[in-house]
Design a protein around this motif. Structure first.
Motif, PDB file in Angstrom:
ATOM      1  N   LEU A  74      45.015  42.583  46.775  1.00 57.97           N
ATOM      2  CA  LEU A  74      45.001  41.293  46.096  1.00 57.97           C
ATOM      3  C   LEU A  74      45.952  40.352  46.835  1.00 57.97           C
ATOM      4  O   LEU A  74      47.139  40.637  46.977  1.00 57.97           O
ATOM      5  CB  LEU A  74      45.433  41.447  44.636  1.00 57.97           C
ATOM      6  N   LYS A  75      45.409  39.235  47.324  1.00 56.20           N
ATOM      7  CA  LYS A  75      46.216  38.259  48.069  1.00 56.20           C
ATOM      8  C   LYS A  75      45.893  36.861  47.576  1.00 56.20           C
ATOM      9  O   LYS A  75      44.749  36.552  47.248  1.00 56.20           O
ATOM     10  CB  LYS A  75      45.905  38.334  49.563  1.00 56.20           C
ATOM     11  N   THR A  76      46.918  36.030  47.520  1.00 55.34           N
ATOM     12  CA  THR A  76      46.709  34.624  47.194  1.00 55.34           C
ATOM     13  C   THR A  76      47.238  33.774  48.336  1.00 55.34           C
ATOM     14  O   THR A  76      48.225  34.117  48.975  1.00 55.34           O
ATOM     15  CB  THR A  76      47.437  34.223  45.893  1.00 55.34           C
ATOM     16  N   GLU A 171      27.806  49.410  31.014  1.00 53.09           N
ATOM     17  CA  GLU A 171      27.874  50.669  30.258  1.00 53.09           C
ATOM     18  C   GLU A 171      26.793  51.668  30.638  1.00 53.09           C
ATOM     19  O   GLU A 171      27.024  52.860  30.678  1.00 53.09           O
ATOM     20  CB  GLU A 171      27.766  50.327  28.759  1.00 53.09           C
ATOM     21  N   ASN A 172      25.591  51.205  30.939  1.00 52.46           N
ATOM     22  CA  ASN A 172      24.460  52.111  31.138  1.00 52.46           C
ATOM     23  C   ASN A 172      24.285  52.570  32.584  1.00 52.46           C
ATOM     24  O   ASN A 172      23.219  53.016  32.964  1.00 52.46           O
ATOM     25  CB  ASN A 172      23.174  51.428  30.653  1.00 52.46           C
ATOM     26  N   VAL A 173      25.322  52.502  33.397  1.00 49.29           N
ATOM     27  CA  VAL A 173      25.232  52.867  34.813  1.00 49.29           C
ATOM     28  C   VAL A 173      25.949  54.182  35.036  1.00 49.29           C
ATOM     29  O   VAL A 173      27.076  54.380  34.599  1.00 49.29           O
ATOM     30  CB  VAL A 173      25.864  51.770  35.693  1.00 49.29           C
ATOM     31  N   SER A 174      25.281  55.105  35.714  1.00 56.53           N
ATOM     32  CA  SER A 174      25.937  56.377  36.031  1.00 56.53           C
ATOM     33  C   SER A 174      26.226  56.409  37.528  1.00 56.53           C
ATOM     34  O   SER A 174      25.342  56.638  38.344  1.00 56.53           O
ATOM     35  CB  SER A 174      25.057  57.551  35.611  1.00 56.53           C
ATOM     36  N   VAL A 175      27.472  56.152  37.854  1.00 60.10           N
ATOM     37  CA  VAL A 175      27.916  56.071  39.243  1.00 60.10           C
ATOM     38  C   VAL A 175      29.270  56.763  39.336  1.00 60.10           C
ATOM     39  O   VAL A 175      30.080  56.674  38.418  1.00 60.10           O
ATOM     40  CB  VAL A 175      28.072  54.587  39.670  1.00 60.10           C
ATOM     41  N   ASN A 176      29.501  57.448  40.436  1.00 59.78           N
ATOM     42  CA  ASN A 176      30.813  58.066  40.627  1.00 59.78           C
ATOM     43  C   ASN A 176      31.850  57.090  41.135  1.00 59.78           C
ATOM     44  O   ASN A 176      32.985  57.114  40.712  1.00 59.78           O
ATOM     45  CB  ASN A 176      30.720  59.258  41.580  1.00 59.78           C
ATOM     46  N   SER A 177      31.454  56.208  42.053  1.00 63.15           N
ATOM     47  CA  SER A 177      32.431  55.274  42.613  1.00 63.15           C
ATOM     48  C   SER A 177      31.719  54.144  43.336  1.00 63.15           C
ATOM     49  O   SER A 177      30.820  54.383  44.126  1.00 63.15           O
ATOM     50  CB  SER A 177      33.353  56.018  43.581  1.00 63.15           C
ATOM     51  N   ILE A 178      32.140  52.928  43.053  1.00 68.39           N
ATOM     52  CA  ILE A 178      31.637  51.756  43.775  1.00 68.39           C
ATOM     53  C   ILE A 178      32.851  51.017  44.331  1.00 68.39           C
ATOM     54  O   ILE A 178      33.753  50.648  43.574  1.00 68.39           O
ATOM     55  CB  ILE A 178      30.847  50.794  42.869  1.00 68.39           C
ATOM     56  N   TYR A 179      32.860  50.829  45.628  1.00 66.82           N
ATOM     57  CA  TYR A 179      33.904  50.031  46.271  1.00 66.82           C
ATOM     58  C   TYR A 179      33.289  48.664  46.572  1.00 66.82           C
ATOM     59  O   TYR A 179      32.232  48.579  47.193  1.00 66.82           O
ATOM     60  CB  TYR A 179      34.386  50.702  47.558  1.00 66.82           C
ATOM     61  N   ILE A 180      33.918  47.604  46.084  1.00 64.01           N
ATOM     62  CA  ILE A 180      33.391  46.249  46.271  1.00 64.01           C
ATOM     63  C   ILE A 180      34.391  45.451  47.087  1.00 64.01           C
ATOM     64  O   ILE A 180      35.563  45.333  46.731  1.00 64.01           O
ATOM     65  CB  ILE A 180      33.153  45.553  44.920  1.00 64.01           C
ATOM     66  N   GLU A 181      33.906  44.895  48.191  1.00 65.04           N
ATOM     67  CA  GLU A 181      34.763  44.052  49.029  1.00 65.04           C
ATOM     68  C   GLU A 181      34.181  42.647  49.095  1.00 65.04           C
ATOM     69  O   GLU A 181      33.141  42.369  48.509  1.00 65.04           O
ATOM     70  CB  GLU A 181      34.950  44.641  50.432  1.00 65.04           C
ATOM     71  N   ASN A 182      34.890  41.753  49.781  1.00 64.08           N
ATOM     72  CA  ASN A 182      34.483  40.360  49.961  1.00 64.08           C
ATOM     73  C   ASN A 182      34.548  39.572  48.656  1.00 64.08           C
ATOM     74  O   ASN A 182      33.805  38.623  48.448  1.00 64.08           O
ATOM     75  CB  ASN A 182      33.071  40.261  50.563  1.00 64.08           C
ATOM     76  N   LEU A 183      35.403  40.001  47.741  1.00 61.27           N
ATOM     77  CA  LEU A 183      35.579  39.240  46.512  1.00 61.27           C
ATOM     78  C   LEU A 183      36.632  38.174  46.760  1.00 61.27           C
ATOM     79  O   LEU A 183      37.737  38.474  47.205  1.00 61.27           O
ATOM     80  CB  LEU A 183      36.017  40.173  45.376  1.00 61.27           C
ATOM     81  N   ASN A 184      36.269  36.945  46.505  1.00 65.03           N
ATOM     82  CA  ASN A 184      37.237  35.870  46.652  1.00 65.03           C
ATOM     83  C   ASN A 184      36.849  34.689  45.788  1.00 65.03           C
ATOM     84  O   ASN A 184      35.710  34.553  45.364  1.00 65.03           O
ATOM     85  CB  ASN A 184      37.412  35.445  48.119  1.00 65.03           C
ATOM     86  N   VAL A 185      37.830  33.867  45.512  1.00 63.33           N
ATOM     87  CA  VAL A 185      37.633  32.619  44.792  1.00 63.33           C
ATOM     88  C   VAL A 185      38.362  31.557  45.596  1.00 63.33           C
ATOM     89  O   VAL A 185      39.549  31.708  45.906  1.00 63.33           O
ATOM     90  CB  VAL A 185      38.195  32.694  43.355  1.00 63.33           C
ATOM     91  N   ILE A 186      37.639  30.501  45.945  1.00 63.59           N
ATOM     92  CA  ILE A 186      38.219  29.397  46.709  1.00 63.59           C
ATOM     93  C   ILE A 186      38.103  28.136  45.865  1.00 63.59           C
ATOM     94  O   ILE A 186      37.024  27.808  45.364  1.00 63.59           O
ATOM     95  CB  ILE A 186      37.496  29.199  48.054  1.00 63.59           C
ATOM     96  N   MET A 187      39.216  27.433  45.707  1.00 63.92           N
ATOM     97  CA  MET A 187      39.228  26.174  44.967  1.00 63.92           C
ATOM     98  C   MET A 187      39.918  25.121  45.825  1.00 63.92           C
ATOM     99  O   MET A 187      41.097  25.250  46.134  1.00 63.92           O
ATOM    100  CB  MET A 187      39.939  26.353  43.621  1.00 63.92           C
ATOM    101  N   LEU A 188      39.157  24.101  46.192  1.00 63.01           N
ATOM    102  CA  LEU A 188      39.684  23.024  47.029  1.00 63.01           C
ATOM    103  C   LEU A 188      39.712  21.735  46.199  1.00 63.01           C
ATOM    104  O   LEU A 188      38.725  21.394  45.534  1.00 63.01           O
ATOM    105  CB  LEU A 188      38.826  22.837  48.283  1.00 63.01           C
ATOM    106  N   TYR A 189      40.814  21.030  46.289  1.00 59.62           N
ATOM    107  CA  TYR A 189      41.013  19.811  45.513  1.00 59.62           C
ATOM    108  C   TYR A 189      41.098  18.602  46.436  1.00 59.62           C
ATOM    109  O   TYR A 189      41.427  18.726  47.617  1.00 59.62           O
ATOM    110  CB  TYR A 189      42.306  19.918  44.693  1.00 59.62           C
ATOM    111  N   LYS A 190      40.824  17.433  45.851  1.00 60.23           N
ATOM    112  CA  LYS A 190      41.013  16.184  46.583  1.00 60.23           C
ATOM    113  C   LYS A 190      41.763  15.219  45.688  1.00 60.23           C
ATOM    114  O   LYS A 190      41.801  15.368  44.459  1.00 60.23           O
ATOM    115  CB  LYS A 190      39.683  15.591  47.039  1.00 60.23           C
ATOM    116  N   GLN A 191      42.324  14.213  46.307  1.00 58.10           N
ATOM    117  CA  GLN A 191      43.092  13.202  45.604  1.00 58.10           C
ATOM    118  C   GLN A 191      42.170  12.363  44.711  1.00 58.10           C
ATOM    119  O   GLN A 191      41.054  12.032  45.107  1.00 58.10           O
ATOM    120  CB  GLN A 191      43.793  12.319  46.632  1.00 58.10           C
ATOM    121  N   ILE A 192      42.639  12.045  43.519  1.00 56.53           N
ATOM    122  CA  ILE A 192      41.844  11.192  42.598  1.00 56.53           C
ATOM    123  C   ILE A 192      41.933   9.755  43.065  1.00 56.53           C
ATOM    124  O   ILE A 192      42.937   9.262  43.426  1.00 56.53           O
ATOM    125  CB  ILE A 192      42.347  11.308  41.149  1.00 56.53           C
TER     126      ILE A 192
END
Length: 192
Positions: A74-76, A171-192
């Protein structure tokens, strides 16, 4: 007669080249004028002054894991949260809270909001079954109160908002392990 035609063709070609050069020079002059006007209207050098400062960034993040879920890397940064997760059993859930703050003195509006597309790795699924994984995982990003993040949302000077990211295995998924990568959230702002 052919000599006269060649001479006229040369004159015509020279005239076209001259018109093209004059057009390029005119466009260049207008570009410089417009650039100077924009620079005067948006004088970014004032943003760093003591009275007007621009500083919007993700300042802190925390997370809560339910079940056997794990958060990895986890990085910000100023405008982005990145992370990878592991979901091991049905109902595994990860909730990440991240604070975005306007530490400056200029009000801002949300100009761009991007939620990364998950990339899955699993011991139970082949790459061809990625659609099943997409249906098995819930991935939502909202404000902490559950309200939707929208372009144009305002973040006033010295104000902060909490972003809530929830990733869970249905709930209805039978899985031993799922590794998920490339998760990110980008928020860019501009001056009002």
């Amino acid at each position: 007669m052919k000599k006269n035609e060649r001479h006229n063709n040369r004159k015509f070609i020279l005239l076209l080249i001259l018109i093209l050069l004059l057009s390029i020079i005119s466009i260049s002059i207008e570009y410089v004028k417009v650039s100077n006007t924009l620079d005067k209207n948006n004088d970014y050098s004032t943003i760093d002054s003591k009275t007007n400062s621009w500083d919007i960034e993700f300042t802190s993040s925390s997370f809560n894991c339910i079940g056997q879920a794990k958060v990895n890397n986890l990085k910000t940064s100023s405008s982005q949260i990145t992370f990878n997760v592991t979901l091991n059993a049905p109902k595994d859930t990860i909730t990440i809270y991240s604070k975005i703050e306007n530490l400056g003195k200029i009000d801002a509006t949300l100009d761009s909001f991007i939620k990364g597309t998950p990339k899955f790795k699993s011991t139970d699924f082949s790459l061809e079954q990625e659609e099943k994984l997409n249906n098995a995982v819930s991935y939502n990003v909202t404000y902490a109160d559950g309200s939707k993040i929208k372009l144009g949302d305002i973040l006033k000077a010295n104000e902060s908002k909490i972003i809530k990211i929830v990733i869970s295995l249905k709930e209805n998924v039978s899985v031993n392990s799922i590794y998920i990568e490339n998760l990110n959230v980008i928020m860019l702002y501009k001056q009002i």
